[in-house]
Enzyme design. Structure first.
Site, mmCIF file in Angstrom:
data_model
loop_
_atom_site.group_PDB
_atom_site.id
_atom_site.type_symbol
_atom_site.label_atom_id
_atom_site.label_comp_id
_atom_site.label_asym_id
_atom_site.label_seq_id
_atom_site.Cartn_x
_atom_site.Cartn_y
_atom_site.Cartn_z
ATOM 1 N N GLY A 1 -45.906 -11.986 -32.873
ATOM 2 C CA GLY A 1 -46.111 -12.398 -31.490
ATOM 3 C C GLY A 1 -47.552 -12.296 -31.011
ATOM 4 O O GLY A 1 -47.884 -12.841 -29.961
ATOM 5 N N CYS B 1 -22.299 -39.122 -31.616
ATOM 6 C CA CYS B 1 -21.609 -38.316 -32.630
ATOM 7 C C CYS B 1 -20.556 -37.399 -32.035
ATOM 8 O O CYS B 1 -19.821 -36.749 -32.766
ATOM 9 C CB CYS B 1 -22.608 -37.500 -33.453
ATOM 10 N N CYS C 1 -27.484 -35.557 -35.507
ATOM 11 C CA CYS C 1 -26.605 -36.609 -35.010
ATOM 12 C C CYS C 1 -26.181 -37.537 -36.161
ATOM 13 O O CYS C 1 -24.996 -37.846 -36.325
ATOM 14 C CB CYS C 1 -27.336 -37.400 -33.932
#
Lengths: 198, 361, 284
Positions: C32, C244, C272
């Site tokens: 981070g 989908c 998808c």
């Protein structure tokens, strides 16, 4: 006259070998305790192991200052570093970007290396510690980033009190040094973010 | 019916071909050569070399041709090429005191050793469109001076410093080699080496406006154009194995030294201070703006108030680069529909809630 | 090894790659934290993925299979352009399948298909500093990170709640990494934030113009900031993907006419497409 006749070659393929070595080190650093094989380990100057040499060659150049402990400090190593990396050497561990340790039992305390600052913790030393074996020592239990539940590490040949130093190093997070243990053609890493839990 | 956007690859190729066609323009008109640009659009070439950080007229001219005269795009092209060049080392500092002068003026003194040398300048031309130029043809030859300019012309700042009236140039010996902005990230507070590099590479328009703001009360530095000089200087390089510097070529530079009032502090007596500007080629506007901004950015160091944009190091240095700015402003063209979708959903919810509240009241 | 283009493998010279690799290792060791690096001027404009490209170029090898997405789609122009850049300069294999990729460079989305160990997700980051809107000065934000002084961010989020009744940040939603560093996840929708938490994949972030690299190692705690009385929640849709039928994916809204016509479809084109192929196979 420099003994150029004795000079060992660097990485066989400086581009692709460096990439693969880096990925192995990255994997080790990202998954503390995992032992990685270093691909295409290069010829190594005494007393360095192929893994140590591989990591040094893959990551060092004119921009990195290197510190050698007495055990790793041979003319062959110096010549290798000078020729293949061009890295300046320092006698002061606190100035080092990378430290190469040949004898972990005789090394100065981790805190004597550069731990980085609170604002720039990245300006710290990465230590490459060559050890007799990456397994078979006292088992440590590890936790923290890169570790799903718990990981273990059992590096052999560590001196008394080294575990305490590693714990101390972690407690100073985000400051601290990062450790890479090497043996033969394998390596494993302990970044400062890793907790030693048992 | 919804059709997914496919065929991006072909579209990109076609766009490039269309662009090439637009660049070429009417094929009945002769094509520009890089030599023509390098010679006849010299000031554009100078700007691209300066902000592109590469002294190469041919490359800069090619970039201008490729960019259809869009100078920021040309700077970008030159910079992207520069990144791929091997780096042999740094040259010795150039000595502008030893410049082969083509132009040299001082606004601070009526006359001075070496004199005022007007050289090539638009300064006193009347800005009337020259329709004769549209017809083409060679200009009449320029008159030759009765005597050559002095071989040595002391810099005005050096003349003043003999009397101790102006701060000394920083010695710089104990500072180590200068940082390289193109290889190290900018860090704040920046040293003067990084600051001057950032300003030299900085967008001329941005620096011009900042400099202007400092003249209009947003951080006045009471400047005098101590000297502006333009001409050729030698570049020397010191090969380690030789041990002494060798001349590897000459470049044209424009240097501006602004002299600024300074009231002094309890430690430093009142004296003049400097602002410094340097650009490749003939680029006075850039060098002068840079010198004003450089001096303004020294406000903190000189114990003056830091209250205006031009004095704010982070603000100026983080936003001066036109390649960075251009990229980030224009990246808004890229699809952002996922984020926009998130915002749409939020706005609909917030509006629905607001309308419900209103209805309830 | 060079490719036909005359440039080094993956475009960058080896010294630059080493510099970036060192920065990546530091980033992984300090999850981070934004590591400053000597970002190079790339042949693509700043803001168009120069940071992600440099990270990918430093990481990728001939054994890798690269997927590039923008807005979740493999076929948006910028994704196509970046994928072509690597196919040309590194000769690497490319794929549109999330499951087949070893390195995925992304802008604004995390794939719907869960990532696995050994995969590397490279994010393109425009502004890496999570505190930037609250404090424009680098010197100040650096100090705030050093002290883990993130109170200002909590105040900002709480002001949202006071004003709108909810946190009004929908993308680039700030996270706390490994309970220490506040981090910008890049402008992904907050819908994707939970995927970052304890992900088996390594996540690398590159900000070229801002010259920063940061990382989230695998299996690292990534917590989206929230409050006890206002827990973090992701977007949801009251309809499935019209192509989908997925009910659990991030949907793009497509304008179909100028009379308010809309359709909602998966933003992740691979997800998808894979679902539609499977449905078709099952039907046959």
């Amino acid at each position: 006259m420099a003994r150029t006749d004795m000079l060992l070659p660097g990485l066989a393929d400086p581009v692709l070998d460096a990439q693969q070595i880096f990925r192995a080190v990255l994997d080790a650093m990202a998954r503390p305790g995992t032992i990685v094989d270093l691909p295409s380990p290069p010829a190594s100057p005494e007393p360095l192991d192929p893994a140590t040499t591989a990591i040094v060659l893959a990551l060092n150049d004119q921009e990195t200052v290197v510190w050698l402990d007495d055990a790793a400090d041979s003319e062959a190593v110096r010549q290798h570093l000078r020729f293949h990396c061009g890295s300046p050497l320092t006698a002061d561990p606190a100035q080092a970007h990378f430290a190469i340790v040949g004898d972990i039992r005789a090394m100065p305390p981790l805190a004597s290396f550069n731990l980085g600052g609170d604002e720039y913790p990245d300006r710290s030393t990465t230590l490459i510690l060559q050890v007799p074996d990456l397994t078979g020592g006292t088992t440590w239990t590890l936790g923290g980033p890169g570790i799903r539940d718990r990981a273990t590490l059992a590096v052999a040949g560590l001196p008394d009190g080294f575990r305490d130093q590693v714990i101390e190093n972690h407690l100073g997070f985000p400051r601290g040094v990062d450790l890479i243990f090497t043996c033969g053609a394998r390596a494993t890493a302990l970044p400062r973010s890793t907790r030693v839990e048992g | 019916m919804y059709v997914a956007v496919k065929g991006g690859e072909t579209a990109i190729d076609n766009a490039h071909r269309l662009m090439a066609e637009a660049r070429r323009g009417d094929p009945a008109v002769p094509e520009l050569t890089v030599e023509q640009i390098a010679n006849q659009l010299g000031l554009a070439v100078d700007r691209v070399m300066t902000e592109g950080s590469v002294y190469d007229r041919e490359l800069a001219a090619l970039a201008i041709k490729q960019a259809q005269g869009d100078l920021i795009e040309a700077v970008f092209l030159l910079r992207a090429y520069r990144t791929t060049l091997p780096r042999f080392g740094g040259s010795e500092p150039i000595d502008t005191g030893d410049m082969a002068i083509r132009r040299r003026i001082s606004a601070a003194f009526k006359d001075l050793p070496g004199g005022q040398v007007l050289g090539p300048t638009y300064d006193y031309t009347h800005r009337l469109l020259d329709f004769a130029l549209a017809a083409g043809g060679d200009p009449p030859p320029a008159a030759l001076a009765e005597r050559p300019v002095d071989a040595h012309m002391p810099r005005v700042a050096d003349v003043l410093s003999q009397e101790g009236l102006i701060e000394r140039d920083r010695p710089g010996e104990d500072e180590g080699p200068p940082c390289d902005l193109t290889r190290q990230p900018l860090e704040f507070p920046a040293g003067r080496d990084l600051r001057l590099q950032a300003l030299a590479r900085g967008d001329e328009g941005f620096l011009l406006s900042l400099a202007y703001s400092s003249q209009r009360g947003y951080g006045n530095t009471h400047p005098f154009a101590g000297e502006i000089r333009m001409g050729e200087v030698a570049i020397e390089f010191l090969p380690e194995e030789l041990g002494f510097p060798i001349e590897i070529g000459t470049i044209t530079v424009t240097e501006c030294q602004m002299i600024n009032q300074f009231k002094g502090t309890k430690d430093i007596p009142p004296q003049f201070t400097r602002g410094y500007g340097l650009a490749f080629g003939h680029a006075e506007r850039k060098a002068m703006a840079m010198a004003l901004v450089d001096r303004s950015l020294r406000a903190g160091e000189l114990g003056e108030d830091v209250a205006n944009p031009v004095q704010d190091e982070e603000f100026v240095l983080a936003h001066a680069d036109n390649v960075e700015a251009s990229g980030f402003v224009q990246h808004l063209k890229l699809p952002h529909y996922v984020d926009f979708q998130s915002e749409l959903e939020l706005i609909r919810r917030l509006r629905a809630a607001a309308i419900r509240r209103e209805a309830a009241e | 090894m060079t490719t036909a283009s005359g440039y080094n493998f993956a475009y960058l010279d080896e010294q630059t790659k080493r510099m970036i690799r060192r920065a990546i290792l530091k980033a992984v060791a300090i999850p981070g934290y934004q590591v400053p690096f000597g970002s190079r001027e790339m042949p693509l404009p700043y803001g168009w993925g120069t940071g992600g490209i440099q990270v990918t170029a430093a990481v990728i090898g001939p054994d890798d299979r690269l997927k590039v997405i923008d807005q979740g789609a493999d076929d948006t122009t910028n994704a196509v352009s970046i994928r072509r850049f690597f196919a040309r300069t590194a000769g690497v294999a490319t794929t549109e399948r999330t499951t087949a990729a070893t390195v995925i460079q992304t802008r604004h989305r995390i794939p719907e298909t869960p990532l696995t160990e050994g995969q590397i997700l490279v994010y393109q980051v425009p502004i890496p500093e999570p505190l930037r809107w609250l404090e424009p000065r680098e010197t100040e934000t650096r100090r705030m990170h050093a002290l883990a002084d993130y109170g200002a961010m909590h105040v900002k989020l709480y002001e949202d709640i006071a004003r709108y009744g909810r946190i009004a940040t929908t993308y680039d939603y700030p996270v706390l990494v490994n309970d220490r560093y506040l981090m910008r996840p890049s402008p992904i929708p907050k819908f994707d934030n939970p995927k970052m938490d304890m992900s088996p994949a390594l996540q690398l972030f590159g900000a070229g113009r801002e010259k920063r690299i940061y990382a989230v190692p695998p299996y690292t705690k990534v917590r989206s900031l929230d409050f006890k009385d206002h827990p973090f929640a992701v977007q949801s849709w009251d309809r499935p993907c019209e192509l989908c039928g997925a009910t659990d994916s991030f949907l793009d809204e497509v304008v179909t006419d100028d009379r308010g016509g809309r359709m909602f479809v998966c933003s992740d084109t691979d997800h998808c497409g894979t679902r539609r192929d499977a449905a078709q196979e099952a039907a046959e």
